[in-house]
Design a protein around this motif. Structure first.
Motif, short mmCIF file in Angstrom:
data_model
loop_
_atom_site.label_atom_id
_atom_site.label_comp_id
_atom_site.label_asym_id
_atom_site.label_seq_id
_atom_site.Cartn_x
_atom_site.Cartn_y
_atom_site.Cartn_z
N ARG A 91 -3.36 17.30 18.68
CA ARG A 91 -1.96 17.10 18.29
C ARG A 91 -1.76 15.79 17.53
O ARG A 91 -1.03 15.74 16.55
N GLY A 92 -2.39 14.72 18.00
CA GLY A 92 -2.17 13.42 17.38
C GLY A 92 -3.18 13.05 16.31
O GLY A 92 -2.88 12.23 15.43
N ALA A 94 -4.64 14.78 13.74
CA ALA A 94 -4.36 15.20 12.36
C ALA A 94 -3.28 14.33 11.73
O ALA A 94 -3.39 13.94 10.55
N LYS A 95 -2.26 13.99 12.49
CA LYS A 95 -1.18 13.15 11.97
C LYS A 95 -1.71 11.76 11.63
O LYS A 95 -1.37 11.20 10.57
N ARG A 96 -2.53 11.18 12.50
CA ARG A 96 -3.09 9.84 12.24
C ARG A 96 -4.00 9.87 11.01
O ARG A 96 -3.98 8.93 10.20
N GLN A 97 -4.79 10.91 10.88
CA GLN A 97 -5.70 11.00 9.75
C GLN A 97 -4.95 11.08 8.43
O GLN A 97 -5.35 10.47 7.43
N LYS A 98 -3.85 11.83 8.39
CA LYS A 98 -3.05 11.93 7.17
C LYS A 98 -2.39 10.60 6.83
O LYS A 98 -2.38 10.16 5.67
N THR A 99 -1.85 9.92 7.85
CA THR A 99 -1.22 8.62 7.62
C THR A 99 -2.23 7.62 7.10
O THR A 99 -1.94 6.82 6.20
N ASP A 102 -3.05 8.37 3.42
CA ASP A 102 -1.97 7.91 2.54
C ASP A 102 -2.00 6.40 2.38
O ASP A 102 -1.79 5.87 1.28
#
Length: 232
Positions: A91-92, A94-99, A102
């Motif tokens: 859950r967490g 994928a979001k961290r990897q995208k941030t 960027d």
């Protein structure tokens, strides 16, 4: 200090819960209360409290069930923990990897911008004053992004290295095949934290309250979410 002190948290505002006791209290009147609710209704809009004796009963009962399950059905227990850990991690992550991606992209863009600003200054297209102002703004942005990226890398590496510490938990289980009573030593061997939800119908006859028990190394499993359904 009560043995639960420092490990009780409000499910809504995240504030720590502290034990309320008085010299004229019987032991069955002592309770834990959300510090956020006590401080301000703007911090926590609902009262989160639970009597200590009920908390002890719930934790002891659940701990016995977890220990019994882990010792008698080891393979099933390991699978359950690993599946739960994987869901929480994905859950967490994928979001961290995208941030992070960027942030790293923007850091690279800023490096290119710095180079162009320097070239424009050398060629006379940009004044020294304008260069100083622009470069200060961009340097500040890049510094903040670099700090964010460093934090994200650390969190991602920790998540990627993380595997539920089932072996450690099972080794503790082997030392406590029977748990006649809940003691501070046993509690802190097994439990990381306890999250208390607000009670439904708090002053009525159908009072229910959910408690999430987070065990060390394995987190909160479905079987570690318990409910009190008694009138206080």
């Amino acid at each position: 200090m009560g043995m639960f002190s420092g490990m009780m948290f409000c499910a809504d505002c995240g504030s720590i819960m502290y034990q309320c006791r008085a010299t004229n209290f019987r032991r069955d009147q002592e309770y834990y209360l959300c510090s956020g609710y006590r401080k301000s209704r703007d911090v926590c809009g609902q009262t989160h409290s639970i009597r200590t004796v009920i908390l002890e009963e719930l934790v002891l009962q659940n701990l016995r069930e977890i220990v019994s399950f882990a010792s008698q059905r080891k393979d099933d227990f390991v699978k359950m923990v690993m599946d739960a850990d994987m869901r929480q991690r994905n859950r967490g992550l994928a979001k961290r990897q995208k941030t992070l991606a960027d942030a790293e992209k923007r850091i690279a863009e800023l490096d290119t911008i710095f180079k162009r600003l320097y070239e424009d200054t050398i060629s006379g297209k940009l004044s020294d004053e304008r260069f100083q102002k622009l470069s200060a703004d961009y340097e500040k942005e890049q510094h903040e992004l670099q700090e964010l990226a460093a934090v994200l890398r650390g969190e991602i590496e920790a998540e990627e290295r993380k595997s539920a510490n089932v072996e450690r938990f099972l080794s503790v289980v082997e030392r406590y095949t029977e748990i006649p009573e809940l003691t501070p030593c046993i509690l802190h061997e097994f439990v990381e934290k306890i999250v208390v939800h607000a009670a439904s119908d708090p002053k009525g006859k159908n009072r229910t309250q959910e408690i999430d028990i987070y065990y060390k190394g394995i987190g909160a499993l479905e079987v570690s979410k318990v409910t009190s359904s008694r009138q206080e």
